[in-house]
Design a protein around this motif. Structure first.
Motif, PDB file in Angstrom:
ATOM      1  N   HIS A 262      -8.889   0.481   2.137  1.00  0.00           N
ATOM      2  CA  HIS A 262      -8.576  -0.833   1.577  1.00  0.00           C
ATOM      3  C   HIS A 262      -9.479  -1.134   0.380  1.00  0.00           C
ATOM      4  CE1 HIS A 262      -6.179  -1.512   5.186  1.00  0.00           C
ATOM      5  NE2 HIS A 262      -5.717  -2.608   4.645  1.00  0.00           N
TER       6      HIS A 262
ATOM      7  N   ARG B 177      -7.873  -7.774   6.490  1.00  0.00           N
ATOM      8  CA  ARG B 177      -6.744  -8.592   6.014  1.00  0.00           C
ATOM      9  C   ARG B 177      -7.080  -9.281   4.693  1.00  0.00           C
ATOM     10  NH1 ARG B 177      -2.718  -6.991   8.644  1.00  0.00           N
ATOM     11  NH2 ARG B 177      -2.762  -7.112  10.891  1.00  0.00           N
TER      12      ARG B 177
ATOM     13  N   ILE C  63     -12.029   2.797  11.778  1.00  0.00           N
ATOM     14  CA  ILE C  63     -12.311   1.538  11.080  1.00  0.00           C
ATOM     15  C   ILE C  63     -12.906   1.818   9.703  1.00  0.00           C
ATOM     16  CG2 ILE C  63     -13.868  -0.456  11.078  1.00  0.00           C
ATOM     17  CD1 ILE C  63     -13.530  -0.471  14.184  1.00  0.00           C
TER      18      ILE C  63
ATOM     19  N   GLU D 174      -5.720  -7.259   1.960  1.00  0.00           N
ATOM     20  CA  GLU D 174      -4.254  -7.329   1.934  1.00  0.00           C
ATOM     21  C   GLU D 174      -3.789  -8.692   1.419  1.00  0.00           C
ATOM     22  OE1 GLU D 174      -2.264  -6.141   5.500  1.00  0.00           O
ATOM     23  OE2 GLU D 174      -3.103  -4.121   5.470  1.00  0.00           O
TER      24      GLU D 174
ATOM     25  N   MET E   7       0.841  -1.199   0.000  1.00  0.00           N
ATOM     26  CA  MET E   7       0.000   0.000   0.000  1.00  0.00           C
ATOM     27  C   MET E   7       0.877   1.251   0.000  1.00  0.00           C
ATOM     28  SD  MET E   7      -3.451  -0.716   1.553  1.00  0.00           S
ATOM     29  CE  MET E   7      -4.156  -2.287   1.063  1.00  0.00           C
TER      30      MET E   7
ATOM     31  N   PRO F 157      -7.546  -4.475  10.477  1.00  0.00           N
ATOM     32  CA  PRO F 157      -7.999  -4.030   9.166  1.00  0.00           C
ATOM     33  C   PRO F 157      -8.283  -5.240   8.274  1.00  0.00           C
ATOM     34  CG  PRO F 157      -5.674  -3.614   9.425  1.00  0.00           C
ATOM     35  CD  PRO F 157      -6.193  -4.043  10.759  1.00  0.00           C
TER      36      PRO F 157
ATOM     37  N   LEU G 282     -11.284  -4.040  14.250  1.00  0.00           N
ATOM     38  CA  LEU G 282     -10.095  -3.248  14.550  1.00  0.00           C
ATOM     39  C   LEU G 282      -8.930  -3.729  13.701  1.00  0.00           C
ATOM     40  CD1 LEU G 282      -9.970  -0.952  16.524  1.00  0.00           C
ATOM     41  CD2 LEU G 282      -8.766  -2.417  18.089  1.00  0.00           C
TER      42      LEU G 282
ATOM     43  N   TRP H 155      -3.189   2.055  11.873  1.00  0.00           N
ATOM     44  CA  TRP H 155      -3.709   2.211  13.227  1.00  0.00           C
ATOM     45  C   TRP H 155      -2.750   2.979  14.122  1.00  0.00           C
ATOM     46  CZ3 TRP H 155      -8.359   2.465  14.667  1.00  0.00           C
ATOM     47  CH2 TRP H 155      -9.342   1.805  13.941  1.00  0.00           C
TER      48      TRP H 155
ATOM     49  N   ASN I 268     -10.240   3.182   7.434  1.00  0.00           N
ATOM     50  CA  ASN I 268      -9.317   2.106   7.113  1.00  0.00           C
ATOM     51  C   ASN I 268      -9.884   1.154   6.066  1.00  0.00           C
ATOM     52  OD1 ASN I 268      -6.806   1.142   7.731  1.00  0.00           O
ATOM     53  ND2 ASN I 268      -7.220   1.057   9.921  1.00  0.00           N
TER      54      ASN I 268
END
Lengths: 192, 192, 192, 192
Positions: B62, B183, B55, B186, A1, B181, B179, A76, B58
């Motif tokens: 993503h 995943r 959140i 990712e 990222m 992120p 909380l 975070w 985030n």
């Protein structure tokens, strides 16, 4: 990222924090010069916090300039830093409106300490991704300036309860220490 | 259409929402530590909402990271999400100032539920453009976490009217659930 | 000059305008559901203005998407549009808090009319740079939707003084007219 | 270091400053046209400050458009400019609410003078990096417009204490002087 959006979001939050602080400078109802006098402590605490937020923005800018990748953990760690910075307007106003009284001055130091700790944490989490041999790790080194700041805050907070002006001097001292942007990063960057 | 400006606008709105919430932490007029105590519930609800908005930012980050194109419909689905998020400061303050009383705590859940539904809608509208075989569709999968959150909100809202602290625990639980992120995204990104 | 920074600045201003409007939803002091009822007209005017600002952001986004160069004149035409949009929170709150009373409802229409005129002016000033044969000129065409909106505002403003709800219906009608993003631009873009 | 993030941060701060000023236009409690009349001086000072901030944003945009590199010193010179601009909402409200009374009108001029001086300083610090033969240095030249503005502010501030409307006319005059964006930079850019 990539770091683009992290930077954009942090810029936004810091820009808003720095600007809403000025809303605590309540407009006086009469038009005399003397009616500015009671605002002086509030204005003083505003200047100090403006400089602090400028330092954070500046160092954040430098740090992310040498950061290539971010992970969810870094996002975070960054939000955690922004959380403590978001409390700066609150303690700034509390300290200013109470003319640097002991408890609010100590509270101001607590928020500064936690923001500094959050910044250190963010720095660690970026270095753990970028690697020990990264530009950032080289630039930060043993982070003597960061450690010294934490120590000075830890001294200033209890001092504030007895001699608030010593705490004020220490907060100002730390600000001056950092006012010079993180030359370490500029040096490391230009030497590559 | 690229996603750049959509991200920039969303970053701006979320940054402002997250920051104006702190304005509800009214500066106490005296300088005693005890005068912070009545602020504790407000501070508690602020922390919870800060985490929620973190959140959302985030996950939004993503999601758009794996989105290539947006349409007019996506822009409106995004504005719809921002609308519900913009009500978060209102319900946060209402719940905090009334010490987690039943009705405001339920209202907080209603706004969280509608924001979560709006997020799901936005996700659907992006997937319908990106296609069923897109990175995002793969990452979201059957969206068990999203569905579970909606269910927990639907349980928490009526519960708030009788046992507000159960609702508070459920809101906190959903936050912890997210909380970490997303995943999934990712993982999917790094596996390509 | 590229359009990047013009877009970033406009995004920032519109994001702030859309978000500070919610500050007019004053948090009730008690925790009853009934205490939300007096907020309903304010909430209604907030929703309408949120949609309007969403429309402006959306169309602005589309317009600048097909704009390649901006001049000093365009920068000022854009600031002029932002000026009228910045008055939207003021008239929104005035209209909402007075339960759609005649004068505030007419004032709301005046600000909408002037914002719409400023948008038309901005569009003209961009087309005068991009040229009559540009994508934007093709997309806008004879701008029937823009003209119709201006006519409806001009009818709604005097109507507000006698039958405010007719004005409210007209404002809502114009919003619905535009809720669909400017397909003309998407069509022209995708046909190239 | 590139200028991207400096521009983004400045855009954010200026966007917020320009928008929070409108919060000083307090919503009247009744719904009569006459209740707008006491707001006229506040609205007038708002328009003047909106134009000034628009000018600063515009010129800042032009200046950074021809800037390639920034240093830590430039970042601080920029924060220094933003500091004085952040005080504009305060003096705007003070001057407007007191119907252009002598002291607030002089204070408004002091903030304008310090912002203009900070802008000049920022310009100098950028030129010192870009070099005497840079585009920016060529565009700024002997900076007659900048010097004239400083002189007019210096005249207006003491004048405000006796004849505030003369100061108001001078502030308006300087704004008109700059309303035309810095053609020098556009000229120099297009001649390359």
């Amino acid at each position: 990222m990539s770091t683009t959006r992290l930077e954009a979001f942090s810029d936004g939050v810091i820009a808003i924090i720095i600007t809403i602080m000025v809303l605590e400078l309540r407009v006086p109802h009469d038009a005399e010069l003397a009616s500015l006098r009671p605002l002086l402590p509030v204005a003083g605490s505003y200047v100090l916090s403006f400089v602090y937020l400028g330092i954070y923005w500046n160092n954040h800018h430098h740090m992310l300039h040498v950061t290539k990748r971010v992970s969810g953990g870094v996002l975070w760690a960054n939000l955690h830093l922004l959380f403590w910075l978001s409390l700066v307007p609150f303690v700034t106003a509390w300290m200013g409106e109470n003319h640097f009284a002991p408890v609010p001055t100590a509270a101001y130091g607590v928020v500064l300490l936690l923001a500094a700790a959050a910044y250190t944490l963010l720095q660690h989490s970026i270095i753990s991704i970028e690697g020990r041999d990264s530009l950032l790790a080289a630039a930060v080194g043993r982070d003597r300036k960061g450690r010294l700041s934490l120590v000075l805050y830890v001294i200033a907070i209890p001092a504030a309860l007895f001699w608030p002006w010593i705490a004020g001097a220490l907060y100002t001292g730390v600000a001056i220490l950092w006012l010079v942007p993180d030359r370490r990063i500029e040096r490391v960057v230009s030497s590559t």
